[in-house]
Motif scaffolding. Structure first.
Motif, PDB file in Angstrom:
ATOM      1  N   THR A 152       1.243  -1.005   0.048  1.00 35.63           N
ATOM      2  CA  THR A 152      -0.224  -0.139  -0.135  1.00 35.63           C
ATOM      3  C   THR A 152       0.635   0.888  -0.018  1.00 35.63           C
ATOM      4  O   THR A 152       2.016   1.505   0.954  1.00 35.63           O
ATOM      5  CB  THR A 152      -0.633  -0.105   1.222  1.00 35.63           C
ATOM      6  OG1 THR A 152       0.498   0.138   2.487  1.00 35.63           O
ATOM      7  CG2 THR A 152      -2.284  -0.983   1.007  1.00 35.63           C
ATOM      8  N   ALA A 206      -2.789   3.818   2.233  1.00 32.09           N
ATOM      9  CA  ALA A 206      -3.624   2.997   1.639  1.00 32.09           C
ATOM     10  C   ALA A 206      -4.182   4.009   0.574  1.00 32.09           C
ATOM     11  O   ALA A 206      -5.352   4.157   0.710  1.00 32.09           O
ATOM     12  CB  ALA A 206      -4.813   2.075   2.493  1.00 32.09           C
ATOM     13  N   LEU A 207      -3.123   5.334  -0.624  1.00 33.45           N
ATOM     14  CA  LEU A 207      -4.173   5.918  -1.168  1.00 33.45           C
ATOM     15  C   LEU A 207      -4.594   4.557  -1.614  1.00 33.45           C
ATOM     16  O   LEU A 207      -4.488   3.790  -2.539  1.00 33.45           O
ATOM     17  CB  LEU A 207      -2.996   6.497  -1.769  1.00 33.45           C
ATOM     18  CG  LEU A 207      -1.693   7.824  -0.652  1.00 33.45           C
ATOM     19  CD1 LEU A 207      -1.176   8.202  -1.680  1.00 33.45           C
ATOM     20  CD2 LEU A 207      -3.344   8.662  -0.179  1.00 33.45           C
ATOM     21  N   SER A 208      -5.520   5.697  -3.036  1.00 29.42           N
ATOM     22  CA  SER A 208      -7.138   5.094  -3.671  1.00 29.42           C
ATOM     23  C   SER A 208      -5.325   5.050  -4.966  1.00 29.42           C
ATOM     24  O   SER A 208      -4.983   5.613  -5.102  1.00 29.42           O
ATOM     25  CB  SER A 208      -7.819   5.504  -3.878  1.00 29.42           C
ATOM     26  OG  SER A 208      -7.517   7.277  -3.991  1.00 29.42           O
ATOM     27  N   LYS A 209      -6.616   4.281  -6.076  1.00 27.46           N
ATOM     28  CA  LYS A 209      -5.622   4.047  -7.368  1.00 27.46           C
ATOM     29  C   LYS A 209      -6.063   5.393  -8.055  1.00 27.46           C
ATOM     30  O   LYS A 209      -4.548   5.620  -8.658  1.00 27.46           O
ATOM     31  CB  LYS A 209      -6.341   3.036  -7.795  1.00 27.46           C
ATOM     32  CG  LYS A 209      -5.691   2.632  -9.984  1.00 27.46           C
ATOM     33  CD  LYS A 209      -6.023   1.998 -10.139  1.00 27.46           C
ATOM     34  CE  LYS A 209      -5.663   1.297 -11.460  1.00 27.46           C
ATOM     35  NZ  LYS A 209      -6.508   0.235 -12.009  1.00 27.46           N
ATOM     36  N   ASN A 210      -7.200   5.871  -7.826  1.00 30.50           N
ATOM     37  CA  ASN A 210      -7.023   8.025  -8.287  1.00 30.50           C
ATOM     38  C   ASN A 210      -5.768   8.606  -7.688  1.00 30.50           C
ATOM     39  O   ASN A 210      -5.106   9.526  -8.748  1.00 30.50           O
ATOM     40  CB  ASN A 210      -8.396   7.807  -8.023  1.00 30.50           C
ATOM     41  CG  ASN A 210      -9.282   8.033  -9.282  1.00 30.50           C
ATOM     42  OD1 ASN A 210      -9.202   6.446 -10.153  1.00 30.50           O
ATOM     43  ND2 ASN A 210     -10.857   7.508  -8.539  1.00 30.50           N
ATOM     44  N   GLU A 211      -6.016   8.098  -6.682  1.00 30.00           N
ATOM     45  CA  GLU A 211      -4.468   9.116  -5.850  1.00 30.00           C
ATOM     46  C   GLU A 211      -3.221   8.687  -6.834  1.00 30.00           C
ATOM     47  O   GLU A 211      -2.257  10.117  -6.934  1.00 30.00           O
ATOM     48  CB  GLU A 211      -4.958   9.098  -4.335  1.00 30.00           C
ATOM     49  CG  GLU A 211      -5.571   9.720  -4.011  1.00 30.00           C
ATOM     50  CD  GLU A 211      -5.735   9.587  -2.540  1.00 30.00           C
ATOM     51  OE1 GLU A 211      -7.046  10.594  -1.617  1.00 30.00           O
ATOM     52  OE2 GLU A 211      -5.713   9.032  -2.203  1.00 30.00           O
ATOM     53  N   CYS A 214      -2.062  12.641  -1.291  1.00 20.63           N
ATOM     54  CA  CYS A 214      -3.454  12.346  -1.552  1.00 20.63           C
ATOM     55  C   CYS A 214      -4.403  12.881  -2.690  1.00 20.63           C
ATOM     56  O   CYS A 214      -3.009  14.152  -2.585  1.00 20.63           O
ATOM     57  CB  CYS A 214      -3.670  12.301  -0.033  1.00 20.63           C
ATOM     58  SG  CYS A 214      -3.616  13.701   0.797  1.00 20.63           S
TER      59      CYS A 214
END
Length: 65
Positions: A3, A13-18, A35
């Protein structure tokens, strides 16, 4: 899967978009990720603009998202 966390605020746990947005706007080979809020502060723009850019890049078929 490892992550990623935010380089500035250490949000976990940054998102895939970030992660994709950091790569798209800063450096495709970046090892430091932001983020959404920290990236907006860094680029001196608002988060709504970044959210719109994510959707725009997705519509263009960018594989980073």
């Amino acid at each position: 899967m490892e992550t990623k966390c935010c380089y500035i605020c250490e949000k976990k746990a940054l998102s895939k978009n970030e992660i994709g947005l950091t790569k798209k706007l800063l450096n495709k080979d970046s090892m430091r990720f932001y983020c959404l809020n920290c990236l907006a502060d860094y680029l001196e723009i608002d988060t709504e603009f970044l959210l719109a850019k994510i959707e725009e890049f997705k519509e263009q078929g960018c594989t980073l998202f």
